[in-house]
Design a protein around this motif. Structure first.
Motif, short mmCIF file in Angstrom:
data_model
loop_
_atom_site.label_atom_id
_atom_site.label_comp_id
_atom_site.label_asym_id
_atom_site.label_seq_id
_atom_site.Cartn_x
_atom_site.Cartn_y
_atom_site.Cartn_z
N PRO A 1 11.68 8.02 -29.79
CA PRO A 1 12.88 8.85 -29.84
C PRO A 1 12.62 10.36 -29.72
O PRO A 1 13.51 11.16 -29.95
N GLU A 2 11.39 10.73 -29.37
CA GLU A 2 11.10 12.15 -29.16
C GLU A 2 11.31 12.53 -27.71
O GLU A 2 11.38 11.66 -26.84
N GLU A 3 11.42 13.83 -27.45
CA GLU A 3 11.51 14.32 -26.08
C GLU A 3 10.13 14.27 -25.44
O GLU A 3 9.14 14.65 -26.05
N CYS A 4 10.09 13.77 -24.22
CA CYS A 4 8.85 13.86 -23.43
C CYS A 4 8.93 15.14 -22.61
O CYS A 4 10.01 15.73 -22.46
N CYS A 5 7.80 15.56 -22.06
CA CYS A 5 7.82 16.71 -21.16
C CYS A 5 6.62 16.64 -20.23
O CYS A 5 5.61 16.00 -20.54
N GLY A 6 6.77 17.28 -19.09
CA GLY A 6 5.70 17.31 -18.12
C GLY A 6 6.02 18.27 -17.00
O GLY A 6 7.09 18.89 -16.97
N ALA A 7 5.09 18.36 -16.07
CA ALA A 7 5.21 19.31 -14.96
C ALA A 7 5.50 18.59 -13.66
O ALA A 7 5.16 17.41 -13.49
N ARG B 1 10.73 17.16 -32.66
CA ARG B 1 10.49 16.75 -31.27
C ARG B 1 11.60 15.85 -30.75
O ARG B 1 11.63 15.56 -29.56
N GLU B 2 12.48 15.41 -31.62
CA GLU B 2 13.62 14.60 -31.17
C GLU B 2 14.67 15.45 -30.46
O GLU B 2 15.52 14.93 -29.76
N ARG B 3 14.60 16.79 -30.65
CA ARG B 3 15.61 17.67 -30.07
C ARG B 3 15.02 18.84 -29.28
O ARG B 3 15.77 19.61 -28.69
N ARG B 4 13.71 18.99 -29.27
CA ARG B 4 13.09 20.14 -28.63
C ARG B 4 11.80 19.73 -27.92
O ARG B 4 11.13 18.80 -28.34
N PHE B 5 11.48 20.48 -26.86
CA PHE B 5 10.16 20.34 -26.25
C PHE B 5 9.61 21.72 -26.00
O PHE B 5 10.34 22.70 -25.91
N ARG B 6 8.30 21.78 -25.94
CA ARG B 6 7.62 23.04 -25.65
C ARG B 6 6.32 22.72 -24.93
O ARG B 6 5.61 21.79 -25.32
N TYR C 1 9.87 18.72 -16.29
CA TYR C 1 10.84 17.70 -16.64
C TYR C 1 10.75 17.46 -18.14
O TYR C 1 9.73 17.74 -18.77
N HIS C 2 11.85 17.00 -18.72
CA HIS C 2 11.84 16.57 -20.11
C HIS C 2 13.00 15.60 -20.32
O HIS C 2 13.89 15.49 -19.49
N SER C 3 12.93 14.91 -21.43
CA SER C 3 13.98 13.94 -21.73
C SER C 3 14.89 14.46 -22.83
O SER C 3 14.51 15.34 -23.61
N HIS C 4 16.09 13.89 -22.86
CA HIS C 4 17.05 14.14 -23.93
C HIS C 4 17.37 12.80 -24.59
O HIS C 4 18.20 12.06 -24.08
N VAL D 1 17.90 9.57 -22.17
CA VAL D 1 17.32 8.31 -22.63
C VAL D 1 18.17 7.83 -23.80
O VAL D 1 18.22 8.48 -24.84
N ALA D 2 18.87 6.72 -23.61
CA ALA D 2 19.77 6.18 -24.64
C ALA D 2 19.16 4.93 -25.25
O ALA D 2 18.87 3.97 -24.55
N SER D 3 18.93 5.00 -26.55
CA SER D 3 18.33 3.87 -27.28
C SER D 3 17.06 3.37 -26.60
O SER D 3 16.80 2.17 -26.52
N GLY D 4 16.27 4.30 -26.08
CA GLY D 4 15.00 3.97 -25.46
C GLY D 4 15.07 3.62 -23.99
O GLY D 4 14.03 3.38 -23.36
N LEU D 5 16.26 3.59 -23.41
CA LEU D 5 16.42 3.22 -22.00
C LEU D 5 16.81 4.43 -21.16
O LEU D 5 17.81 5.09 -21.44
#
Length: 143
Positions: A21-27, A53-58, A82-85, A111-115
């Motif tokens: 349930p955390e935000e992912c991030c990448g380039a 990390r569920e609401r922010r990325f850095r 890129y990052h997820s919400h 990403v809703a409930s992991g999907l």
């Protein structure tokens, strides 16, 4: 416009699922021409957020430098990030706007409930006042 090969699109989806349930991030690495950008590679990074990390990325400064060097070594450009919400819309937040750079692409995956669900792309205006949504095209097998 930003173009993602199907493999990059699927990698971003997989990263969003893996991090939930955390935000992912990448380039996003690739090249730009004729008013559009073509991503050829997504590079995962660690979410270095010191907040939830569920609401922010850095992206940590050392990771940003590593990504710039990697892009250069591959003959590519760092096009953006890129990052997820998790459990939120695929639209940048005020926090995202405050920490973004003009002219880079920002791909956001809901990403809703992991999907993984909707994926969008945005570019910050030069005055940093607002994001403008841009066309995102996925190309390759399974179109």
């Amino acid at each position: 416009m930003i173009i993602l090969p199907r493999e990059v699109f699927e990698e971003i989806h997989a990263h969003g699922r893996d991090a939930y349930p955390e935000e992912c991030c990448g380039a996003l690495l690739g090249s730009s021409r004729d008013g559009g950008s073509r991503v050829t590679r997504a590079e995962r990074t660690v979410n270095a957020s010191e907040e939830t990390r569920e609401r922010r990325f850095r992206i940590a400064p050392r990771d940003y430098l590593r990504l710039e060097r990697l892009a250069d070594a591959l003959g590519l450009a760092l096009l953006g990030f890129y990052h997820s919400h998790p459990d939120h819309a695929a639209a940048p937040s005020d926090y995202d706007r405050e920490h973004a750079f003009p002219s880079l692409h920002y791909v956001v995956l809901a990403v809703a409930s992991g999907l993984p669900e909707e994926i969008t792309s945005w570019v910050l205006s030069e005055d940093r006042g607002a994001f403008q949504r841009e066309e995102l095209r996925v190309e390759g097998s399974g179109e």
